[in-house]
Write an enzyme that holds these catalytic residues in place. Structure first.
Site, PDB file in Angstrom:
ATOM      1  N   ASP A   5       0.672  -1.130  -0.133  1.00  0.00           N
ATOM      2  CA  ASP A   5       0.003   0.106  -0.006  1.00  0.00           C
ATOM      3  C   ASP A   5       0.894   1.136  -0.080  1.00  0.00           C
ATOM      4  O   ASP A   5       1.899   1.472   0.755  1.00  0.00           O
ATOM      5  CB  ASP A   5      -0.975  -0.092   1.516  1.00  0.00           C
ATOM      6  CG  ASP A   5      -1.860   1.132   1.273  1.00  0.00           C
ATOM      7  OD1 ASP A   5      -2.804   1.185   0.324  1.00  0.00           O
ATOM      8  OD2 ASP A   5      -1.988   1.842   2.032  1.00  0.00           O
ATOM      9  N   GLU A  22      14.574 -15.658   0.368  1.00  0.00           N
ATOM     10  CA  GLU A  22      15.000 -16.540   1.298  1.00  0.00           C
ATOM     11  C   GLU A  22      13.947 -17.678   1.319  1.00  0.00           C
ATOM     12  O   GLU A  22      14.195 -18.685   1.984  1.00  0.00           O
ATOM     13  CB  GLU A  22      15.135 -16.014   2.767  1.00  0.00           C
ATOM     14  CG  GLU A  22      16.350 -15.319   3.080  1.00  0.00           C
ATOM     15  CD  GLU A  22      16.221 -14.463   4.258  1.00  0.00           C
ATOM     16  OE1 GLU A  22      15.551 -15.012   5.219  1.00  0.00           O
ATOM     17  OE2 GLU A  22      16.833 -13.307   4.441  1.00  0.00           O
TER      18      GLU A  22
HETATM   19  C1  NOJ Z   1      -4.459   2.790  -0.985  1.00  0.00           C
HETATM   20  C2  NOJ Z   1      -5.472   1.994  -0.737  1.00  0.00           C
HETATM   21  O1  NOJ Z   1      -5.854   1.218  -1.783  1.00  0.00           O
HETATM   22  C3  NOJ Z   1      -6.634   2.799  -0.272  1.00  0.00           C
HETATM   23  O2  NOJ Z   1      -7.901   2.161  -0.146  1.00  0.00           O
HETATM   24  C4  NOJ Z   1      -6.198   3.290   1.045  1.00  0.00           C
HETATM   25  O3  NOJ Z   1      -7.365   4.300   1.593  1.00  0.00           O
HETATM   26  C5  NOJ Z   1      -5.057   4.117   0.955  1.00  0.00           C
HETATM   27  N1  NOJ Z   1      -3.885   3.454   0.225  1.00  0.00           N
HETATM   28  C6  NOJ Z   1      -4.434   4.629   2.503  1.00  0.00           C
HETATM   29  O4  NOJ Z   1      -3.919   3.328   2.982  1.00  0.00           O
END
Ligand code: NOJ
Length: 593
Positions: A225, A298
């Protein structure tokens, strides 16, 4: 190696020249909205396990699950309070193990979501930071700063949150005894998502330990993310631009032709003042992924990392998938191209070139849990438009036109070499919920923009499995007051799985056929060659991938198909009339014998 560490059968990899992920079809599961096994209105991991036969029949190679970890759910789980446990909403670690083993049993790999940019404010580290003094070890795990102004009453810089409003919050309730008053902390997203300080070795080690926790349990990979956000520019300088998940959104959307778009991306007049944002795509992030690459190496079984990085241009994005970093990055440029032949052609060309320049395959995606479903986008008057949510006061899409185009775009996408991502429900042709009431909306971006952005709830509505059951069979609500956590539109009845399963021409059967054909002809591992019939300026895209000729009509009138090929698969039953392809349709063709 324990049983849990076994990756899907070695049989599957036998004879393959490329790692599994390089041409995989990966199905995104949004656990809240996929299937509700305990009938409480919220999807769960047991629901995923129960529907694995459906996914196996669909023909996907892997699933990626959005976060299911312990979380107060301020951002639907992208605010993690404990990275090593499952939130009771979604089940238990045992449910995860059961799900993973059952997926592996069917040869389906499992990718989990890792949220390293920020934690929840209810994470034990942040709670400790709140109770610690400025300059303490606990505060140094996050980005705390003194405010500006005589009494520290102004935020440390002018950054805005991606979800709207300032990217800083002040600890009003915690006074740590300084003349400057309480400190501020940075949150690029919601105030309940404090950003971690990735310059801090303790943060780096902790996240590696989290990686190992899930690798040890048998996870085949991680979707990272905000992969481009971990390192911020030194000194946190002011920036006049607006941070967005869809970085570069304005130039792409506002451009009226490719030349304008090019100019905007190069730093057209609107962008030049702002420059590259100091919160995203800093060079330092790559050191992090080089270490993670070593950790994954690994483990057996070609584990993988896929970057969620809204980074432009393609060459910048390709830096994330250099051989010693991640394996994949989502191709948001393709997603942003909209229903537009020239933009799509350009995106395909640039993506393939950039990825191959670092020796990696490309990826393709049209929908996910953060964007308007492509069925709905392509039914808008301007099918390149990219609204941040749709409400009942906004333009409503032409549902039939959107679906025809969505199927055509999908067929085009599935013929491209590389790995393809499918968002749950797109195999049913599900539209966005475009008329959710404000009082049921949950996306923090709706609240932080005071409703100016409708937000992402419309693409997150629970799936319809049975047309005649309460909640369309998302769970069993016959004997309870519970129901899906977001209301489903009445149209979902038509799209329910039972209305499509085994029905020739249904979107579900269309996806099943396309995935089977793609696997049989190894299209994901193939090579794209533009055909002489490719004429993006006329709305026609055409390329060869091995023996398959792909022909997509994004224009307004019918186009002639080559006479020496016959149609093997088409995006809609009435797409081909004699030797002409209707608009809003794609066909896969094979040479006449
Ligand atoms: C990207 C994620 O896909 C989204 O849903 C989220 O709100 C933001 N990152 C923050 O984590």
């Amino acid at each position: 190696m324990t049983d849990l560490q076994q990756t899907p059968s070695a049989r599957q990899d036998a004879g393959r020249s490329v790692p599994w992920w390089s041409d995989a079809v990966i199905y995104q599961i949004y656990p809240r909205s996929f299937a509700d096994a305990d009938d409480d209105g919220m999807g769960d991991l047991a629901g995923v396990t129960g529907r694995l036969p459906y996914l196996a029949q669909l023909g996907v190679d892997a699933i990626w699950l959005s976060p299911f970890y312990v979380s107060p759910q301020a951002d639907a789980g992208y605010d993690v309070a404990d990275y090593r446990d499952v939130d009771p909403l979604f089940g238990s670690l045992q449910d995860f193990d059961t799900m993973l083993a059952a997926a592996h049993e069917r040869g389906i790999r499992v990718i989990v979501d890792l949220v390293p940019n920020h934690t929840s404010d209810e994470h034990v580290w942040f709670k400790e930071a709140l109770n610690s003094k400025r300059g303490s070890r606990a505060r140094d795990r996050y980005i705390f700063r003194d405010g500006k102004g005589g009494h520290g009453e102004l935020p440390p810089n002018n950054w805005q949150s991606v979800f709207g409003g300032p990217a800083w919050s002040r600890l009003m309730e915690v006074d740590d005894g300084s003349a400057l008053g309480p400190q501020w902390y940075l949150h690029l997203f919601d105030s309940k998502q404090p950003d971690l300080n990735w310059e801090n070795p303790e943060v780096q080690e902790e996240m590696i330990s989290v990686l190992r926790f899930w690798l040890d349990r048998g996870a085949d990979g991680f979707r990272i993310d905000v992969a481009h956000g971990l390192i911020k520019e030194e000194g946190l300088p002011d920036w006049s631009g607006q941070a967005g998940m869809v970085e570069g959104e304005s130039p792409t959307v506002e451009a009226t032709n490719i030349e304008d778009e090019e100019q905007a991306r190069m730093g057209g007049p609107e962008e030049s003042d702002a420059g590259r944002s100091p919160m995203f795509d800093q060079d330092g992030v790559h050191d992090i992924y080089r270490r993670w690459n070593e950790v994954l190496a690994e483990y057996p079984g070609n584990r993988m990392l896929v970057a969620e990085a809204w980074v432009e241009p393609a060459e910048r994005l390709a830096r994330y998938i250099r051989q010693d970093e991640m394996q994949q990055a989502f191709n948001f440029d393709f997603l942003l191209a909209g229903w537009d032949a020239r933009r799509m052609a350009k995106s395909i060309e640039e993506s393939l070139n950039a990825a191959s320049s670092v020796g990696s395959p490309s990826t393709w995606v049209l929908s996910n849990h953060d964007t308007i479903r492509h069925t709905t986008r392509f039914g808008l008057q301007d099918p390149t438009n990219f609204p941040k949510g749709v409400g009942s006061d906004d333009e409503q899409p032409d549902e039939a036109l959107g679906l025809a185009r969505a199927r055509a775009a999908t067929l085009l996408m599935l013929a491209l070499p590389g790995s393809a991502y499918i968002y749950q429900g797109e195999e049913l042709g599900l539209p966005e919920h475009t008329a959710l009431d404000s009082d049921v909306r949950q996306d923090p971006s709706f609240f932080r923009t005071q409703g100016a952005e409708k937000g992402r709830d419309g693409c997150r509505v629970p799936l319809p499995w049975h047309s005649d059951a309460p909640g369309y069979g998302f769970g069993d609500y016959a004997a309870s007051d519970a129901g899906p956590w977001l209301p489903q539109p009445a149209s979902f009845k038509r799209y329910a799985v039972d209305r499509q399963d085994g029905i020739a021409g249904s979107t579900l059967e269309f996806y099943r056929s396309a995935l089977a054909f793609r696997a049989e002809y190894r299209l994901g591992a193939g090579i794209l060659e533009w055909s002489p019939l490719n004429k993006p300026g006329d709305g026609v895209l055409s390329f060869n991938n091995g023996s398959v000729l792909v022909f997509a009509n994004l224009g307004t009138g019918p186009v002639d198909l080559p006479g020496d090929h016959s149609v093997a698969l088409s995006s809609s039953p009435d797409a081909v009339d004699d030797t002409r392809l209707a608009p809003n349709a794609t066909v896969w063709m094979l040479p006449e014998k």
